[in-house]
Write a protein that holds these residues in place. Sequence first.
Motif, short mmCIF file in Angstrom:
data_model
loop_
_atom_site.label_atom_id
_atom_site.label_comp_id
_atom_site.label_asym_id
_atom_site.label_seq_id
_atom_site.Cartn_x
_atom_site.Cartn_y
_atom_site.Cartn_z
N TYR A 101 43.03 43.70 20.51
CA TYR A 101 43.29 42.32 20.09
C TYR A 101 42.10 41.45 20.50
O TYR A 101 41.72 41.42 21.67
CB TYR A 101 44.56 41.80 20.77
N VAL A 102 41.53 40.76 19.53
CA VAL A 102 40.45 39.81 19.80
C VAL A 102 40.97 38.43 19.44
O VAL A 102 41.11 38.09 18.26
CB VAL A 102 39.18 40.15 18.99
N HIS A 103 41.29 37.65 20.46
CA HIS A 103 41.91 36.34 20.27
C HIS A 103 40.85 35.26 20.30
O HIS A 103 40.10 35.13 21.26
CB HIS A 103 42.94 36.10 21.38
N ALA A 104 40.78 34.51 19.20
CA ALA A 104 39.86 33.37 19.08
C ALA A 104 38.40 33.78 19.06
O ALA A 104 37.63 33.53 19.99
CB ALA A 104 40.11 32.34 20.19
N LEU A 105 38.01 34.43 17.98
CA LEU A 105 36.61 34.76 17.76
C LEU A 105 35.73 33.50 17.84
O LEU A 105 34.60 33.56 18.31
CB LEU A 105 36.44 35.40 16.38
N ASN A 106 36.26 32.40 17.38
CA ASN A 106 35.56 31.11 17.38
C ASN A 106 36.45 30.09 18.10
O ASN A 106 37.10 29.27 17.46
CB ASN A 106 35.27 30.70 15.93
N PRO A 107 36.50 30.14 19.43
CA PRO A 107 37.42 29.26 20.16
C PRO A 107 37.07 27.78 20.04
O PRO A 107 37.96 26.93 20.08
CB PRO A 107 37.30 29.75 21.60
N HIS A 108 35.79 27.46 19.88
CA HIS A 108 35.39 26.06 19.75
C HIS A 108 35.98 25.45 18.49
O HIS A 108 36.58 24.37 18.51
CB HIS A 108 33.87 25.95 19.76
N GLY A 109 35.83 26.16 17.37
CA GLY A 109 36.41 25.67 16.12
C GLY A 109 37.92 25.57 16.19
O GLY A 109 38.52 24.63 15.67
N PHE A 110 38.55 26.55 16.84
CA PHE A 110 40.00 26.54 17.01
C PHE A 110 40.43 25.29 17.77
O PHE A 110 41.35 24.56 17.36
CB PHE A 110 40.41 27.82 17.76
N SER A 111 39.77 24.99 18.87
CA SER A 111 40.14 23.84 19.69
C SER A 111 39.91 22.52 18.96
O SER A 111 40.75 21.61 19.04
CB SER A 111 39.34 23.85 21.00
N TYR A 112 38.81 22.40 18.26
CA TYR A 112 38.45 21.14 17.61
C TYR A 112 39.04 21.01 16.21
O TYR A 112 38.82 19.98 15.55
CB TYR A 112 36.93 20.99 17.56
N GLY A 113 39.77 22.00 15.74
CA GLY A 113 40.35 21.92 14.41
C GLY A 113 39.35 22.02 13.30
O GLY A 113 39.56 21.50 12.19
N ARG A 114 38.23 22.72 13.57
CA ARG A 114 37.19 22.89 12.57
C ARG A 114 37.11 24.37 12.17
O ARG A 114 37.51 25.26 12.92
CB ARG A 114 35.82 22.43 13.10
N ARG A 115 36.56 24.62 11.02
CA ARG A 115 36.42 25.99 10.56
C ARG A 115 35.17 26.64 11.15
O ARG A 115 35.11 27.86 11.29
CB ARG A 115 36.33 25.98 9.03
N VAL A 116 34.18 25.84 11.51
CA VAL A 116 32.87 26.33 11.93
C VAL A 116 32.78 26.43 13.45
O VAL A 116 33.64 25.96 14.19
CB VAL A 116 31.76 25.41 11.40
#
Length: 363
Positions: A101-116
């Motif tokens: 399980y790889v949770h949050a490949l892009n944690p910054h985008g997840f936190s900020y509600g962005r795709r990038v």
Amino acid sequence: MIGIAEAFSPRYAQARQKFLQGCVSAGLTVEPHAHPLKGREGEELSMDVALDGAPDAQNLLVVSSACHGVEGHCGSGVQVFALHDAEWREKAKAQGVAVLYVHALNPHGFSYGRRVTHENVDLNRNFIDFSKPVPVNEPYAKLHELLLPDTWPPTPENQAAIEKWIGKHGTTAYQAAVTSGQYQFDDGLFYGGKAPTWSNKTIRDVLRRHAGRAKRIAWIDLHTGLGPNGLGERIFACRDDKVAYARANAWWGTPAAPVTSIYDGSSTSALLRGLMWDSVYEECPQAEYTGIALEYGTLPILEVTGALRADHWLHKHPQAPAELADGIRARMLEAFYTDTDAWRGQIVSQARQAMFQAVDGLS
């Protein structure tokens, strides 16, 4: 077992805690990869990795979330539910398949509600060879200034110009021009970057560490934003290889709903470049690889691209009025996460089926 709704979270920090708690409940050790920046609420950011199974397993299934940050609300829910799903875990264990399980490949985008990513890069366009000349997306170059106008909401003249382009070339061509990836405009949509991002380098490290000995690797990468609401399209996520495509269809396809492909035009996705799964071939050359992107629909494509345009405009104009900024962020969340129990139920049931099928295929 937990309830389906309980597995999902409205914020990254909560999603991470649920994932970590799920790993504790399952008796799994979490390997955190700390992101260099903090989240929107000042929280720690991390790509968190947990292996359920033997470290030297010959058959490995990777299940990953938040390649495109805001899409992590969906993918994290699937992962959290799976960690509490005794039947699923026993299925994989009984058939000798380890699950990474790889949770949050892009944690910054997840936190900020962005795709990038924090580099403003679309992670799933970032896996190219940057030692060579980068691809040029000429149709995007012609659209760039229209896509990101000086003011938001766009003026009627701007909207008319976009509609004129679509009227001349078609919605499919517009989607391809905007979404296929571009490397010239670092403030633009679907920007592939000028170098490997933090997430790119980190997932490569994870693959070398946990998949370097596997003989067979499957990957289910969880996405949202394309197709009919709640429908999980199974998009072929390998190189253009007929043998691998046949294998993917044997595992995950049906005569009524075959695995789709960006190579033959059967997918709702355009033909893309710089895709993340290229890393498997480079970091795990010893393995036979079979993968899909499980892409769940939310809103119509023009509404999704409209939300992305607004998000990138806001990134360029951080001093925008609070009411406008809040509306843009809410629109982004709606474009990539349908906040209903019915949608969440569809997400989990389809992902669970695909995971069971992957174990059967691997073993």
